[in-house]
Design an enzyme around this catalytic site. Structure first.
Site, PDB file in Angstrom:
ATOM      1  N   LEU A   1       0.841  -1.193   0.000  1.00  0.00           N
ATOM      2  CA  LEU A   1       0.000   0.000   0.000  1.00  0.00           C
ATOM      3  C   LEU A   1       0.877   1.245   0.000  1.00  0.00           C
ATOM      4  O   LEU A   1       1.849   1.340   0.767  1.00  0.00           O
ATOM      5  CB  LEU A   1      -0.918   0.006   1.220  1.00  0.00           C
ATOM      6  CG  LEU A   1      -1.875  -1.191   1.350  1.00  0.00           C
ATOM      7  CD1 LEU A   1      -2.758  -1.022   2.577  1.00  0.00           C
ATOM      8  CD2 LEU A   1      -2.728  -1.359   0.101  1.00  0.00           C
TER       9      LEU A   1
ATOM     10  N   GLY B   1       2.748  -9.177   6.204  1.00  0.00           N
ATOM     11  CA  GLY B   1       3.027  -8.376   7.388  1.00  0.00           C
ATOM     12  C   GLY B   1       2.866  -6.908   7.055  1.00  0.00           C
ATOM     13  O   GLY B   1       3.048  -6.495   5.905  1.00  0.00           O
ATOM     14  N   GLY B   2       2.554  -6.099   8.062  1.00  0.00           N
ATOM     15  CA  GLY B   2       2.375  -4.678   7.812  1.00  0.00           C
ATOM     16  C   GLY B   2       1.333  -4.440   6.734  1.00  0.00           C
ATOM     17  O   GLY B   2       0.224  -4.962   6.785  1.00  0.00           O
ATOM     18  N   ASP B   3       1.713  -3.624   5.731  1.00  0.00           N
ATOM     19  CA  ASP B   3       0.792  -3.333   4.622  1.00  0.00           C
ATOM     20  C   ASP B   3       1.211  -4.064   3.356  1.00  0.00           C
ATOM     21  O   ASP B   3       0.878  -3.638   2.254  1.00  0.00           O
ATOM     22  CB  ASP B   3       0.727  -1.822   4.373  1.00  0.00           C
ATOM     23  CG  ASP B   3       2.081  -1.247   3.981  1.00  0.00           C
ATOM     24  OD1 ASP B   3       3.119  -1.827   4.369  1.00  0.00           O
ATOM     25  OD2 ASP B   3       2.110  -0.218   3.284  1.00  0.00           O
ATOM     26  N   GLU B   4       1.933  -5.171   3.518  1.00  0.00           N
ATOM     27  CA  GLU B   4       2.450  -5.915   2.367  1.00  0.00           C
ATOM     28  C   GLU B   4       1.670  -7.213   2.169  1.00  0.00           C
ATOM     29  O   GLU B   4       1.518  -8.012   3.099  1.00  0.00           O
ATOM     30  CB  GLU B   4       3.936  -6.225   2.568  1.00  0.00           C
ATOM     31  CG  GLU B   4       4.623  -6.714   1.311  1.00  0.00           C
ATOM     32  CD  GLU B   4       6.128  -6.792   1.478  1.00  0.00           C
ATOM     33  OE1 GLU B   4       6.845  -6.309   0.595  1.00  0.00           O
ATOM     34  OE2 GLU B   4       6.588  -7.341   2.511  1.00  0.00           O
TER      35      GLU B   4
END
Length: 296
Positions: free
Chosen positions: A155, A195-198
């Site tokens: 993102l 993980g995160g925005d991945e």
């Protein structure tokens, strides 16, 4: 003594006794139609063969008359006791089997829950990095000449959402993004949150050279409309990196590294777009990095 001198009809049981078999029957003192009187007047007639002489020839039969009511009551009590005992035993057996079944179901459910938690992202419910890696490894083992596309999606400027609106809004946004992405991919593809925005996607059996780019465009387009959250409408874009390889040559670590590099190529080209891994461009990008980690 009151029955002495009374006559009773010859029965089949008496005939059997004269033939050498012990037999019995229940009879009545009279033919009263009153069921209560018949119950009190019931007799148990027992016929026993009478044998005499060395050859034990049957010369007659003992005919014994016993009050049937006590015997019938005893039989009734024993039958009732057996029925109750059997019923209790069956109930205990049923409860034991039920307990075993419930315990087995709970054990299986715990195992399934544990497996799901180990292979899925708790926030979005999508497969996690571990599950994504196992899918790539399975495709590599299966091999074959079919094309496999691996994509990394990140993102754009997601950090700004967390910084300005808070991490709870960021989590809500990630959940909404996961739903949109899941609705834009093929049923045989595996979409994962790394993980995160991945996010990552693996598409087996790519049938046309243009298909990976078309899928990547569809992923970007599905996020183009604002997403309604509790705080209001939020806009978010994504950059997608693509790597395509033949299944028999698939190296899980290499294709993921290539897709990740292609994703950064897309970000460097202006974001909200996709790029396919280019070995020459990737080499130039890596050579442009100084040993200290900065760009030349």
């Amino acid at each position: 003594a009151e029955n002495v001198g009374r006559s009773f009809p010859v029965s089949h049981e008496l005939t059997d006794a004269l033939g050498g078999e012990v037999s019995s029957e229940v009879s009545h003192l009279d033919k009263s139609e009153n069921a209560t009187e018949q119950a009190h007047d019931q007799l148990l007639e027992v016929y026993v063969p009478l044998r005499v002489g060395g050859d034990e020839a049957i010369v007659g039969a003992f005919e014994l008359y016993l009050p049937y009511s006590p015997i019938g009551a005893a039989i009734s009590r024993d039958t009732h006791r057996i029925a109750v005992t059997l019923g209790v035993a069956l109930a205990v057996l049923y409860l034991a089997l039920l307990r075993v079944s419930v315990d087995w179901a709970r054990t299986r459910r715990r195992a399934e829950d544990k497996d799901f938690e180990a292979n899925h992202d708790p926030l979005t419910g999508l497969p996690n990095r571990r599950r994504f890696q196992s899918v790539l490894e399975r495709l590599a083992r299966e091999g074959g000449g079919n094309q496999v596309a691996v994509m990394y999606l990140d993102l754009d400027d997601f950090k700004n959402v967390n910084d300005s609106l808070g991490h709870s809004v960021g989590d809500e946004l990630l959940q909404a993004v996961a739903k949109r992405l899941a609705g834009a991919v093929r049923s045989d593809a595996t979409l994962a949150r790394l993980g995160g925005d991945e996010f990552a996607l693996v598409v087996p059996d790519v049938t046309a050279p243009a298909e990976p780019a078309a899928i990547a465009s569809r992923l970007i387009d599905c996020l183009s409309a604002p997403i309604r959250l509790r705080c209001g409408l939020v806009r978010v874009d994504a950059s997608v990196g693509i790597d395509v390889t033949v299944a028999r040559d698939l190296d899980p670590d290499v294709v993921q590294r290539h897709a990740d590099s292609a994703m950064y190529m897309a970000k460097g080209a202006g974001k909200a777009r996709h790029a396919t891994f280019d070995a020459a461009l990737d080499d130039r990008l890596h050579r442009s990095v100084t040993p200290a980690g900065g760009l030349t």
